[in-house]
Design a protein around this motif. Structure first.
Motif, mmCIF file in Angstrom:
data_model
loop_
_atom_site.group_PDB
_atom_site.id
_atom_site.type_symbol
_atom_site.label_atom_id
_atom_site.label_comp_id
_atom_site.label_asym_id
_atom_site.label_seq_id
_atom_site.Cartn_x
_atom_site.Cartn_y
_atom_site.Cartn_z
ATOM 1 N N LYS A 67 0.812 -1.221 0.000
ATOM 2 C CA LYS A 67 0.000 0.000 0.000
ATOM 3 C C LYS A 67 0.845 1.270 0.000
ATOM 4 C CE LYS A 67 -3.964 -2.080 2.375
ATOM 5 N NZ LYS A 67 -4.844 -2.017 3.578
ATOM 6 N N HIS A 68 2.094 1.171 0.441
ATOM 7 C CA HIS A 68 3.022 2.310 0.488
ATOM 8 C C HIS A 68 2.384 3.524 1.179
ATOM 9 C CE1 HIS A 68 6.055 0.305 -1.874
ATOM 10 N NE2 HIS A 68 5.194 0.055 -2.828
ATOM 11 N N ILE A 69 1.781 3.284 2.347
ATOM 12 C CA ILE A 69 1.199 4.388 3.108
ATOM 13 C C ILE A 69 2.330 5.259 3.633
ATOM 14 C CG2 ILE A 69 -0.196 5.026 5.109
ATOM 15 C CD1 ILE A 69 -1.638 2.324 4.794
ATOM 16 N N ASN A 70 2.370 6.501 3.202
ATOM 17 C CA ASN A 70 3.514 7.362 3.488
ATOM 18 C C ASN A 70 3.753 7.533 4.986
ATOM 19 O OD1 ASN A 70 4.438 10.577 3.843
ATOM 20 N ND2 ASN A 70 5.618 9.350 2.405
ATOM 21 N N HIS A 71 4.986 7.352 5.392
ATOM 22 C CA HIS A 71 5.362 7.532 6.792
ATOM 23 C C HIS A 71 6.338 8.677 6.943
ATOM 24 C CE1 HIS A 71 7.915 6.525 10.415
ATOM 25 N NE2 HIS A 71 6.710 6.523 10.935
ATOM 26 N N HIS A 72 7.303 8.752 6.067
ATOM 27 C CA HIS A 72 8.311 9.806 6.070
ATOM 28 C C HIS A 72 8.900 9.865 4.670
ATOM 29 C CE1 HIS A 72 10.564 6.096 6.713
ATOM 30 N NE2 HIS A 72 11.609 6.713 6.200
ATOM 31 N N THR A 73 9.721 10.852 4.405
ATOM 32 C CA THR A 73 10.409 10.911 3.120
ATOM 33 C C THR A 73 11.604 9.977 3.163
ATOM 34 O OG1 THR A 73 9.728 13.216 2.835
ATOM 35 C CG2 THR A 73 11.521 12.416 1.439
ATOM 36 N N GLU A 74 11.566 8.942 2.348
ATOM 37 C CA GLU A 74 12.608 7.917 2.365
ATOM 38 C C GLU A 74 13.967 8.497 1.960
ATOM 39 O OE1 GLU A 74 14.267 5.404 3.546
ATOM 40 O OE2 GLU A 74 12.396 4.287 3.380
ATOM 41 N N MET A 75 15.021 7.890 2.505
ATOM 42 C CA MET A 75 16.392 8.327 2.228
ATOM 43 C C MET A 75 16.819 7.756 0.872
ATOM 44 S SD MET A 75 17.951 7.757 6.049
ATOM 45 C CE MET A 75 19.587 8.332 5.644
ATOM 46 N N THR A 76 16.469 8.480 -0.177
ATOM 47 C CA THR A 76 16.601 7.974 -1.542
ATOM 48 C C THR A 76 17.998 7.444 -1.844
ATOM 49 O OG1 THR A 76 15.036 9.699 -2.167
ATOM 50 C CG2 THR A 76 16.139 8.523 -3.954
ATOM 51 N N SER A 77 19.016 8.254 -1.613
ATOM 52 C CA SER A 77 20.377 7.852 -1.964
ATOM 53 C C SER A 77 20.858 6.675 -1.127
ATOM 54 C CB SER A 77 21.342 9.036 -1.808
ATOM 55 O OG SER A 77 21.006 10.058 -2.720
ATOM 56 N N MET A 78 20.369 6.566 0.102
ATOM 57 C CA MET A 78 20.743 5.426 0.936
ATOM 58 C C MET A 78 20.065 4.136 0.466
ATOM 59 S SD MET A 78 23.124 5.926 3.069
ATOM 60 C CE MET A 78 22.924 4.372 3.931
ATOM 61 N N ILE A 79 18.862 4.258 -0.098
ATOM 62 C CA ILE A 79 18.225 3.084 -0.700
ATOM 63 C C ILE A 79 19.072 2.605 -1.884
ATOM 64 C CG2 ILE A 79 16.244 2.300 -2.064
ATOM 65 C CD1 ILE A 79 15.594 2.290 0.839
ATOM 66 N N TYR A 80 19.544 3.553 -2.685
ATOM 67 C CA TYR A 80 20.447 3.185 -3.785
ATOM 68 C C TYR A 80 21.673 2.447 -3.240
ATOM 69 C CZ TYR A 80 18.023 6.903 -6.518
ATOM 70 O OH TYR A 80 17.109 7.705 -7.157
ATOM 71 N N ALA A 81 22.246 3.012 -2.180
ATOM 72 C CA ALA A 81 23.470 2.450 -1.603
ATOM 73 C C ALA A 81 23.226 1.057 -1.043
ATOM 74 C CB ALA A 81 24.004 3.374 -0.517
ATOM 75 N N LEU A 82 22.133 0.917 -0.293
ATOM 76 C CA LEU A 82 21.817 -0.376 0.311
ATOM 77 C C LEU A 82 21.547 -1.422 -0.770
ATOM 78 C CD1 LEU A 82 21.188 -2.194 2.693
ATOM 79 C CD2 LEU A 82 18.916 -1.140 2.850
ATOM 80 N N ARG A 83 20.811 -1.041 -1.777
ATOM 81 C CA ARG A 83 20.525 -1.968 -2.873
ATOM 82 C C ARG A 83 21.822 -2.445 -3.532
ATOM 83 N NH1 ARG A 83 20.098 -1.964 -8.339
ATOM 84 N NH2 ARG A 83 18.405 -3.151 -9.346
ATOM 85 N N GLU A 84 22.739 -1.518 -3.796
ATOM 86 C CA GLU A 84 23.997 -1.896 -4.453
ATOM 87 C C GLU A 84 24.868 -2.741 -3.534
ATOM 88 O OE1 GLU A 84 26.989 -2.119 -7.456
ATOM 89 O OE2 GLU A 84 24.798 -1.871 -7.413
ATOM 90 N N GLY A 85 24.918 -2.389 -2.251
ATOM 91 C CA GLY A 85 25.690 -3.187 -1.304
ATOM 92 C C GLY A 85 25.183 -4.620 -1.234
#
Length: 403
Positions: free
Chosen positions: A254-272
């Protein structure tokens, strides 16, 4: 005028944070996507999918809390514990006591059992305490970086599973660097961090939990007041930012908004995580063990003694007794300012008595081990320490040549 940022290049051999993977840093420079962009939601789903293999779990829920590893630990504790719940915490280093403090702040009745620093618990001791105290939840640290020790968890976890005791584990210092089996060890909720063996910058706390934990979170879920006034819950989680029931809804379909996600850290975590899959878990564990043994070989050849029980030593941290009469902080300063090498001191009763040398993620490389040994030998000698000169790097080189 403030000058352009130019951070020094370091060889970081602490128990975290460690050197970030260059591919992770490149991923962080990827253009920003909006938090409602379907492409960004797909990246969040990638993270969920990629997390399950290193956690070794079939759990539906695997996600990341924004903040350092401690944020993930606190979110887990606050999400599960309600006022008056009984919690048992076996502590064998600094971070066991941290878990006890987090539980106390959440309103739990906490019982702490203690083990001498440098050793781990006999599983039977923990099981006997569970029988005597009958807690709602047991919280344990897997790899205790303050002492370099790694706790055996399987027997304890399976007892908890059979006796309806929730089992939470701090896997921050071992995640992707040492074997951690969420499902096979009966772990209900496990929390990790990005800045250690994963070699992603500090800033997110990956975690996973099973259906038992999900049911507790669902029973405490309260929609944010600004979204609706109609859904109130007397058992709501006290923290808004660390409300795992709401964060779960954000990561869910549902992606019910909670906060503004840390976009660049999602990129980093995904790549790691992608890099972990590329290397393979067993290869990654073997790499950490190999460089650990090389470091230990060099330290022993130098005439230094290692701290703690070697039978339960973490493969990602090596603790070294500081030679008597030597100023450990002066040696660390020389290492950092003249060789660009950072190692760590310790805490509490071990402050000033041991050094802690990390062997984590991207920092776990042959060139780092050899450079650290050479730099440590020179720095100790400079400050008057009596060691075997010229032996450490040679012993490590011989080890590498034979392995």
């Amino acid at each position: 005028m403030v000058k352009e940022l130019q951070a020094s290049i370091r060889t970081i051999m602490t128990p975290g944070p460690v050197e970030a993977e260059p591919r992770v840093l490149r991923a962080m420079s990827t253009p920003i996507l909006g938090q409602y962009d379907p492409e960004f939601f797909a990246l969040m789903q990638d993270v969920t999918d990629l997390l399950k293999m290193p956690f070794q779990t079939d759990n539906e829920w695997a996600l990341a809390v924004d903040g350092t590893a401690r944020a993930g630990l606190e979110a887990a504790v606050c999400g599960i514990i309600e006022h008056g719940d009984k919690v048992l915490v076996p502590a064998f280093g600094r971070f066991g006591y941290l878990m006890a403090e987090l539980a106390q702040r959440a309103g739990a009745q906490v019982k702490i059992i203690e083990q001498e620093w440098g050793t781990i618990f006999d599983p039977k001791t923990v099981i006997d305490e569970i029988k005597a105290y009958n807690p709602k939840m047991l919280i344990m640290v897997h790899g205790e970086t303050s002492t370099g020790q790694m706790q055996n968890l399987k027997e304890i976890g399976l007892f908890c599973k059979e006796n309806d005791v929730l089992f939470m584990v701090d896997a921050v210092a071992t995640f992707t660097g040492a074997d951690f089996q969420t499902d096979a060890w009966g772990v209900d909720i496990a929390v990790a961090g990005t800045q250690k063996c994963l070699s992603v910058p500090t800033g997110m706390a990956p975690l996973t939990y099973n259906d038992k934990v999900e049911k507790i979170l669902a029973s405490r879920y309260q929609v944010e007041l600004g979204l609706t006034k109609d859904v109130r819950n007397d058992r709501f989680i006290s923290s808004n930012y660390l409300d795992l029931s709401q964060i779960q809804q954000y990561w869910g379909p549902k992606h019910i908004n909670h906060h503004t996600e840390m976009t660049s850290m999602i990129y980093a975590l995904r790549e790691g995580l992608r890099i972990v899959h590329e290397e393979g878990l067993e290869n990654r564990f073997a790499r950490h063990r190999k460089h650990e043994k090389a470091m230990m070989t060099g330290l022993n050849a130098m005439g230094l003694t290692l701290f703690g029980d070697m039978s339960s030593k973490m493969p990602t941290v090596t603790c070294v007794n500081i030679p008597e009469g030597l100023d450990g902080e002066a040696v660390r300063a020389t290492l950092l300012h003249h060789y660009g090498v950072e190692i760590a001191s310790s805490f509490g009763s071990l402050a000033g008595k041991i050094w802690r040398i990390g062997n984590m993620g991207f920092s776990s490389r042959k060139e780092n081990v050899l450079h650290t040994l050479n730099a440590l030998e020179a720095s100790i000698t400079f400050h008057g320490g009596k060691i075997a000169k010229g032996e450490a790097a040679q012993a490590a080189l011989k080890f590498y040549n034979e392995n």
